[in-house]
Design a protein around this motif. Structure first.
Motif, PDB file in Angstrom:
ATOM      1  N   PRO A 637       0.798  -1.238   0.000  1.00 19.53           N
ATOM      2  CA  PRO A 637       0.000   0.000   0.000  1.00 19.53           C
ATOM      3  C   PRO A 637       0.821   1.275   0.000  1.00 19.53           C
ATOM      4  O   PRO A 637       0.275   2.366  -0.140  1.00 19.53           O
ATOM      5  N   GLY A 638       2.136   1.159   0.158  1.00 19.81           N
ATOM      6  CA  GLY A 638       2.954   2.355   0.303  1.00 19.81           C
ATOM      7  C   GLY A 638       3.085   3.154  -0.981  1.00 19.81           C
ATOM      8  O   GLY A 638       2.806   2.666  -2.078  1.00 19.81           O
ATOM      9  N   PRO A 639       3.537   4.416  -0.869  1.00 17.84           N
ATOM     10  CA  PRO A 639       3.755   5.248  -2.066  1.00 17.84           C
ATOM     11  C   PRO A 639       4.984   4.775  -2.823  1.00 17.84           C
ATOM     12  O   PRO A 639       5.887   4.156  -2.245  1.00 17.84           O
ATOM     13  N   PRO A 640       5.048   5.060  -4.119  1.00 20.23           N
ATOM     14  CA  PRO A 640       6.232   4.658  -4.897  1.00 20.23           C
ATOM     15  C   PRO A 640       7.503   5.278  -4.339  1.00 20.23           C
ATOM     16  O   PRO A 640       7.536   6.456  -3.981  1.00 20.23           O
ATOM     17  N   THR A 641       8.538   4.472  -4.248  1.00 20.63           N
ATOM     18  CA  THR A 641       9.826   4.929  -3.743  1.00 20.63           C
ATOM     19  C   THR A 641      10.938   4.126  -4.401  1.00 20.63           C
ATOM     20  O   THR A 641      10.708   3.024  -4.918  1.00 20.63           O
ATOM     21  N   ALA A 642      12.141   4.662  -4.405  1.00 22.44           N
ATOM     22  CA  ALA A 642      13.279   3.952  -4.977  1.00 22.44           C
ATOM     23  C   ALA A 642      13.705   2.840  -4.032  1.00 22.44           C
ATOM     24  O   ALA A 642      13.757   3.023  -2.811  1.00 22.44           O
ATOM     25  N   LEU A 643      14.007   1.675  -4.600  1.00 24.66           N
ATOM     26  CA  LEU A 643      14.439   0.522  -3.813  1.00 24.66           C
ATOM     27  C   LEU A 643      15.588  -0.142  -4.553  1.00 24.66           C
ATOM     28  O   LEU A 643      15.475  -0.425  -5.747  1.00 24.66           O
ATOM     29  N   PRO A 644      16.725  -0.370  -3.864  1.00 22.62           N
ATOM     30  CA  PRO A 644      17.863  -1.010  -4.548  1.00 22.62           C
ATOM     31  C   PRO A 644      17.462  -2.330  -5.188  1.00 22.62           C
ATOM     32  O   PRO A 644      16.720  -3.128  -4.607  1.00 22.62           O
ATOM     33  N   GLY A 645      17.967  -2.530  -6.405  1.00 22.46           N
ATOM     34  CA  GLY A 645      17.663  -3.748  -7.136  1.00 22.46           C
ATOM     35  C   GLY A 645      16.515  -3.628  -8.101  1.00 22.46           C
ATOM     36  O   GLY A 645      16.279  -4.538  -8.903  1.00 22.46           O
ATOM     37  N   PHE A 646      15.771  -2.517  -8.041  1.00 21.73           N
ATOM     38  CA  PHE A 646      14.635  -2.307  -8.939  1.00 21.73           C
ATOM     39  C   PHE A 646      14.917  -1.075  -9.795  1.00 21.73           C
ATOM     40  O   PHE A 646      15.374  -0.043  -9.293  1.00 21.73           O
ATOM     41  N   ASP A 647      14.631  -1.193 -11.080  1.00 24.09           N
ATOM     42  CA  ASP A 647      14.982  -0.140 -12.024  1.00 24.09           C
ATOM     43  C   ASP A 647      14.057   1.068 -11.957  1.00 24.09           C
ATOM     44  O   ASP A 647      14.385   2.120 -12.489  1.00 24.09           O
ATOM     45  N   GLU A 648      12.889   0.932 -11.370  1.00 28.05           N
ATOM     46  CA  GLU A 648      11.920   2.015 -11.319  1.00 28.05           C
ATOM     47  C   GLU A 648      11.326   2.087  -9.921  1.00 28.05           C
ATOM     48  O   GLU A 648      11.448   1.143  -9.132  1.00 28.05           O
ATOM     49  N   PRO A 649      10.700   3.233  -9.581  1.00 28.42           N
ATOM     50  CA  PRO A 649      10.086   3.328  -8.250  1.00 28.42           C
ATOM     51  C   PRO A 649       9.054   2.221  -8.031  1.00 28.42           C
ATOM     52  O   PRO A 649       8.327   1.841  -8.945  1.00 28.42           O
ATOM     53  N   VAL A 650       9.007   1.729  -6.802  1.00 32.81           N
ATOM     54  CA  VAL A 650       8.095   0.640  -6.468  1.00 32.81           C
ATOM     55  C   VAL A 650       7.334   0.984  -5.197  1.00 32.81           C
ATOM     56  O   VAL A 650       7.806   1.745  -4.351  1.00 32.81           O
ATOM     57  N   SER A 651       6.144   0.439  -5.089  1.00 36.22           N
ATOM     58  CA  SER A 651       5.379   0.511  -3.850  1.00 36.22           C
ATOM     59  C   SER A 651       5.682  -0.737  -3.029  1.00 36.22           C
ATOM     60  O   SER A 651       5.868  -1.826  -3.585  1.00 36.22           O
ATOM     61  N   THR A 652       5.742  -0.580  -1.724  1.00 34.18           N
ATOM     62  CA  THR A 652       6.104  -1.703  -0.864  1.00 34.18           C
ATOM     63  C   THR A 652       5.123  -1.828   0.296  1.00 34.18           C
ATOM     64  O   THR A 652       4.321  -0.927   0.568  1.00 34.18           O
ATOM     65  N   GLY A 653       5.206  -2.940   0.974  1.00 37.93           N
ATOM     66  CA  GLY A 653       4.433  -3.202   2.178  1.00 37.93           C
ATOM     67  C   GLY A 653       5.120  -4.273   2.979  1.00 37.93           C
ATOM     68  O   GLY A 653       5.886  -5.084   2.426  1.00 37.93           O
ATOM     69  N   PRO A 654       4.907  -4.311   4.282  1.00 37.13           N
ATOM     70  CA  PRO A 654       5.569  -5.322   5.121  1.00 37.13           C
ATOM     71  C   PRO A 654       5.124  -6.729   4.749  1.00 37.13           C
ATOM     72  O   PRO A 654       3.976  -6.960   4.379  1.00 37.13           O
ATOM     73  N   ALA A 655       6.069  -7.656   4.837  1.00 35.50           N
ATOM     74  CA  ALA A 655       5.795  -9.048   4.478  1.00 35.50           C
ATOM     75  C   ALA A 655       6.347  -9.964   5.546  1.00 35.50           C
ATOM     76  O   ALA A 655       7.298  -9.610   6.263  1.00 35.50           O
ATOM     77  N   PRO A 656       5.785 -11.153   5.680  1.00 39.40           N
ATOM     78  CA  PRO A 656       6.341 -12.116   6.636  1.00 39.40           C
ATOM     79  C   PRO A 656       7.737 -12.558   6.208  1.00 39.40           C
ATOM     80  O   PRO A 656       8.064 -12.557   5.024  1.00 39.40           O
ATOM     81  N   VAL A 657       8.559 -12.917   7.196  1.00 36.39           N
ATOM     82  CA  VAL A 657       9.934 -13.300   6.909  1.00 36.39           C
ATOM     83  C   VAL A 657       9.993 -14.794   6.618  1.00 36.39           C
ATOM     84  O   VAL A 657       9.613 -15.612   7.461  1.00 36.39           O
ATOM     85  N   LEU A 658      10.445 -15.132   5.411  1.00 33.40           N
ATOM     86  CA  LEU A 658      10.623 -16.536   5.056  1.00 33.40           C
ATOM     87  C   LEU A 658      11.859 -17.096   5.747  1.00 33.40           C
ATOM     88  O   LEU A 658      12.890 -16.408   5.856  1.00 33.40           O
ATOM     89  N   PRO A 659      11.811 -18.325   6.190  1.00 39.47           N
ATOM     90  CA  PRO A 659      13.025 -18.950   6.731  1.00 39.47           C
ATOM     91  C   PRO A 659      13.943 -19.407   5.597  1.00 39.47           C
ATOM     92  O   PRO A 659      14.291 -20.589   5.475  1.00 39.47           O
ATOM     93  N   ALA A 660      14.314 -18.460   4.755  1.00 37.43           N
ATOM     94  CA  ALA A 660      15.116 -18.775   3.567  1.00 37.43           C
ATOM     95  C   ALA A 660      16.528 -18.254   3.763  1.00 37.43           C
ATOM     96  O   ALA A 660      16.724 -17.071   4.059  1.00 37.43           O
ATOM     97  N   PRO A 661      17.519 -19.123   3.633  1.00 37.63           N
ATOM     98  CA  PRO A 661      18.898 -18.636   3.732  1.00 37.63           C
ATOM     99  C   PRO A 661      19.221 -17.745   2.553  1.00 37.63           C
ATOM    100  O   PRO A 661      18.698 -17.912   1.453  1.00 37.63           O
ATOM    101  N   GLY A 662      20.052 -16.792   2.782  1.00 33.34           N
ATOM    102  CA  GLY A 662      20.466 -15.936   1.685  1.00 33.34           C
ATOM    103  C   GLY A 662      21.443 -16.641   0.778  1.00 33.34           C
ATOM    104  O   GLY A 662      21.903 -17.756   1.061  1.00 33.34           O
ATOM    105  N   PRO A 663      21.755 -16.034  -0.350  1.00 31.46           N
ATOM    106  CA  PRO A 663      22.726 -16.635  -1.262  1.00 31.46           C
ATOM    107  C   PRO A 663      24.105 -16.697  -0.609  1.00 31.46           C
ATOM    108  O   PRO A 663      24.444 -15.875   0.251  1.00 31.46           O
ATOM    109  N   THR A 664      24.890 -17.652  -1.030  1.00 36.39           N
ATOM    110  CA  THR A 664      26.268 -17.780  -0.567  1.00 36.39           C
ATOM    111  C   THR A 664      27.179 -17.091  -1.571  1.00 36.39           C
ATOM    112  O   THR A 664      27.087 -17.337  -2.773  1.00 36.39           O
ATOM    113  N   ALA A 665      28.045 -16.224  -1.062  1.00 36.25           N
ATOM    114  CA  ALA A 665      28.984 -15.515  -1.932  1.00 36.25           C
ATOM    115  C   ALA A 665      30.317 -15.387  -1.209  1.00 36.25           C
ATOM    116  O   ALA A 665      30.422 -14.685  -0.204  1.00 36.25           O
ATOM    117  N   VAL A 666      31.313 -16.084  -1.698  1.00 34.06           N
ATOM    118  CA  VAL A 666      32.653 -16.047  -1.123  1.00 34.06           C
ATOM    119  C   VAL A 666      33.532 -15.232  -2.054  1.00 34.06           C
ATOM    120  O   VAL A 666      33.697 -15.582  -3.236  1.00 34.06           O
TER     121      VAL A 666
END
Length: 783
Positions: A637-666
């Protein structure tokens, strides 16, 4: 006696006026019939049934391939893509060929952004009896993540498979016919780039495949690529390699239903669009590109399914492919090979069912003739006191004003629709039910035409207005002779025809029986060439860019001005026609808004993704939609705003946290920059690496595949790796100095996210690859 003479004069005048009105009406009807007939002739042929002789192409037979392969999306590296690959190998083997899967890796870069993937092209050859080279039939078997790609591009794959079957049922060809079904077209033409690199340029050895045959990179090769940017319409030849005269000659004398013209070739050369033919042309090899583009509202969407694919379009594709392959497969391909003196480009077009071709070197003489006849019309009109030089100048600028006004009206029409229905800003310009809007755009052009003619037919006069209009078109034709010679025909021949017809009108005096027929004959090239072109422009961008309104006005103004210049007693005044037409524009627009409401049959696209920062544990729902549907707004429901990783302004809202490990990068420093070992513990197939620090080059190594490299220029680093196996991939970046990298892993499908509920029936996933992603990111600092 004087009274009786006056009555007789008035009676003759009234009788003449009636005849003039009838004659003008007949002229309008005849030209309308020509225009409609020209549009109808541009349609695809009827599909041929499965009972057709074996050596013929049958859309009904080919449709079985579409129905089998296009049941679910097939993005690169997906299980569905692997199943399609195996099915294609089986079908080619069943036809007696020896197909192979060329498993390798590929990379491409543009404007500082790079994309790499494992690719698995399916390649097979139907040997010729005494080959001078190879005719390559190319199409891609992958799809976007949003839809199953029945048209884009299983239609091309089915075209090739049915063509091969029909070729084997007929007499053998002299030349080899090579089938190349590419992987990863939607990921940046990666499969085609790999095939060109290895087969045509003698590049990196393919992993898991036989070595290129000796001389492969030197032998004459002609590539025929089969694409779709919609689900219906005629199969059009819209792109060729430079020096296309030989190819166009073969096309014109062989294909049963030729569609397309050289203006499309010229336009496409100025556009940034790409297909699998692009790497072929970049390698200096000859080729041709064909596609159908109507029904673009289903392009790259969940609606690109077998029931929506036109079998007539498939028949047009396949009938042309079979005929062209037989022609090129029987001739010496050496004159078409790279490295030989170029043959020059050909101008080609179809008019009233006839294909016309000639060397584009005639562009200057044809444009010059058009300008000469336009000037001759001015001279004759002035000599006959039908126009003044000042009037012609006024007509010249009046026509320019009409074109500008038409473009503004067309754009304003679309922007008004967006203002009333804001979702069109996201789902347009191709809407679910476009017919009402397309008719309204055509009538909007009629408003502009009749308004301008009503304003200018008395002063400077109809003939002056028409002459000024033709001067504009003739000068444009001369300009096209400089920058796009293959497009000159589109303007020059209409000018030649109209100028000749109007010269007769100027010389005819008050003899409508002479002026009318010659004017109609002179207007036929304009109507027959430009009306189908204007109708076809709906497939380019719907009604959003004003192009259809401008093109209808382009042809309509000189024709309508010429009609107003026909001999007649008295003047017809008033603005009833443009006012009435404007009312109809409003009625049709209202009807379109009423009919084109989202429902289960024509759902509206809605974009939604899930983003989790594994470092901070913050999760968001994300949508780039500027006018989100209620379902989407419930998540973001939020207003459009810049978010890293997205090429254009996006609207956002809080989401539940997935128990997903992040990518591995060494990460580790190397003498040349930075080496990254990246992987996704959760098995996400896509990994992206981003940095505000530019990189000058990148090398990617997938396990068991040869490493691939590409230089980068300008802008922050953005690298996307597709089809990443669980063991990951190795990335070498030429990156100077300290850097902070953000590594994302991305998967498709939101059903694993808690609290996610499916879209309602009136919504569907948004077009392309950017929706319904689960993105998990992690930051990596490199000292």
């Amino acid at each position: 006696m004087l009274l009786a003479a006056d009555r007789r004069w008035r009676a003759r005048g009234a009788y003449g006026s009636v005849l003039t009105v009838i004659g003008r009406l007949v002229a309008v009807v005849l030209l309308a019939v020509v225009g409609v007939y020209a549009v109808v002739l541009e349609g695809p042929p009827e599909p041929v049934p499965a009972s057709a002789p074996p050596a013929e192409f049958s859309a009904d037979r080919a449709f079985g391939v579409v129905d089998t392969l296009a049941r679910e999306p097939r993005p690169i590296g997906s299980p569905a893509s692997d199943a399609a690959r195996d099915a294609l190998v089986g079908r080619l083997a069943a036809e007696g060929l020896a197909p192979r899967v060329e498993a390798t890796a590929s990379i491409a870069a543009e404007e500082g952004q790079a994309r790499a993937a494992r690719v698995e092209n399916v390649v097979a050859t139907l040997p010729g009896t005494d080959p001078t080279g190879a005719v390559v039939l190319m199409a891609h078997y992958d799809s976007v993540t949003a839809g199953p790609g029945a048209a884009d591009d299983v239609s091309g794959v089915a075209t090739i498979l049915e063509t091969v079957r029909a070729l084997r049922a007929g007499p053998p060809l002299r030349n080899d016919v090579t089938v190349v079904l590419t992987d990863g077209e939607e990921a940046g033409l990666l499969g085609a780039r790999a095939w060109v690199r290895d087969a045509l340029q003698g590049g990196t050895q393919r992993s898991g495949a036989a070595a290129p045959e000796a001389g492969d990179s030197d032998r004459p090769t002609v590539v025929l690529n089969w694409e779709a940017r919609g689900v219906s319409g005629p199969s059009m030849l819209f792109q060729t390699s430079p020096g296309n005269a030989g190819l166009v000659d073969a096309w014109a004398r062989s294909v049963p239903h030729p569609r397309g013209d050289s203006s499309q070739v010229e336009i496409y050369r100025f556009l940034p669009n790409d297909t699998d033919l692009t790497p072929v042309l970049d390698a200096g090899r000859p080729g041709m590109n064909s596609a159908f583009i109507d029904g673009a509202e289903q392009y790259h969407t969940p609606g690109d399914v077998p029931p929506n694919l036109s079998r007539a379009s498939l028949q047009n594709h396949g009938g042309n492919a079979l005929a062209l392959t037989r022609t090129l497969g029987s001739e010496d391909l050496a004159p078409l090979a790279s490295g030989l003196p170029p043959s020059g480009d050909a101008t080609y077009f179809t008019v009233l069912g006839r294909t016309v071709t000639y060397d584009s070197g005639w562009a200057w003489p044809v444009a010059g003739l058009a300008l000469l006849l336009a000037v001759a019309l001015v001279v004759v009109a002035r000599a006959r006191r039908k126009a003044t030089l000042g009037g012609v100048v006024g007509g010249f600028f009046g026509y320019v004003l009409a074109l500008v006004l038409a473009l503004a009206v067309g754009i304003g029409f679309w922007q008004s629709l967006v203002a009333i229905r804001p979702s069109y800003a996201d789902t347009g310009p191709f809407v679910g039910r476009p017919l009402m809007y397309e008719i309204a755009a055509g009538i909007a052009a009629f408003v502009v035409i009749t308004l301008m003619v009503s304003l200018l037919r008395r002063r400077p006069g109809g003939l002056a207005f028409a002459a000024g209009s033709l001067l504009v078109l003739a000068l444009l034709a001369v300009g096209l002779a400089v920058v796009a010679p293959g497009s000159v025909f589109m303007l020059a021949w209409p000018v030649i025809g109209l100028a000749l017809g109007l010269i007769v009108v100027a010389l005819a005096g008050e003899r409508p029986w002479l002026a009318g027929p010659f004017f109609v004959l002179g207007a036929v090239p304009a109507v027959a060439l430009l009306i189908p072109f204007a109708v076809a422009s709906y497939g380019v961008a719907g009604v959003s860019d004003g192009l259809p309104v401008a093109l209808f006005t382009l042809v309509g103004v000189p024709v309508a001005a010429g009609l107003s210049a026909l001999p007649r007693p008295g003047q017809v005044r008033g603005y009833a026609l443009p006012i009435l037409a404007f009312v109809w524009v409003l009625i049709l627009a209202a009807g379109g808004l009423f009919l084109d409401r989202p429902d289960a049959r024509t759902p509206q696209g809605a974009s939604l993704s899930y983003a989790l920062d594994a470092d901070t544990g913050v999760a968001r729902w994300v949508t780039p939609d500027t006018a989100p549907a209620d379902w989407t707004r419930g998540y973001a429901p939020g207003p459009p705003t810049a978010l890293p990783g997205f090429d254009e302004p996006v609207s956002t809202g809080p989401a539940p946290v997935l128990p997903a490990p992040g990518p591995t990068a060494v990460a580790e420093r190397t003498p040349g920059g930075v080496r990254l070992q990246v992987s996704s513990p959760r098995g996400a197939p896509t990994i992206a690496v981003r940095s505000s620090t530019p990189a000058s080059a990148v090398t990617v190594a997938y396990p068991g595949r040869p490493p691939v490299s590409v230089p980068l220029t300008g802008g922050p680093l953005r690298l996307q790796l597709d089809d990443v196996p669980r063991e990951g991939a190795l990335v070498d970046l030429q990156l100077a100095g300290p850097a902070s990298l953000v590594v994302d892993d991305q998967s498709v499908g939101l059903f694993t996210v808690p609290d996610f509920s499916p879209r309602p029936p009136d919504l569907r996933r948004a077009r392309g690859n950017e929706s319904d992603r689960v993105i998990v990111s992690r930051r990596v600092d490199v000292p």
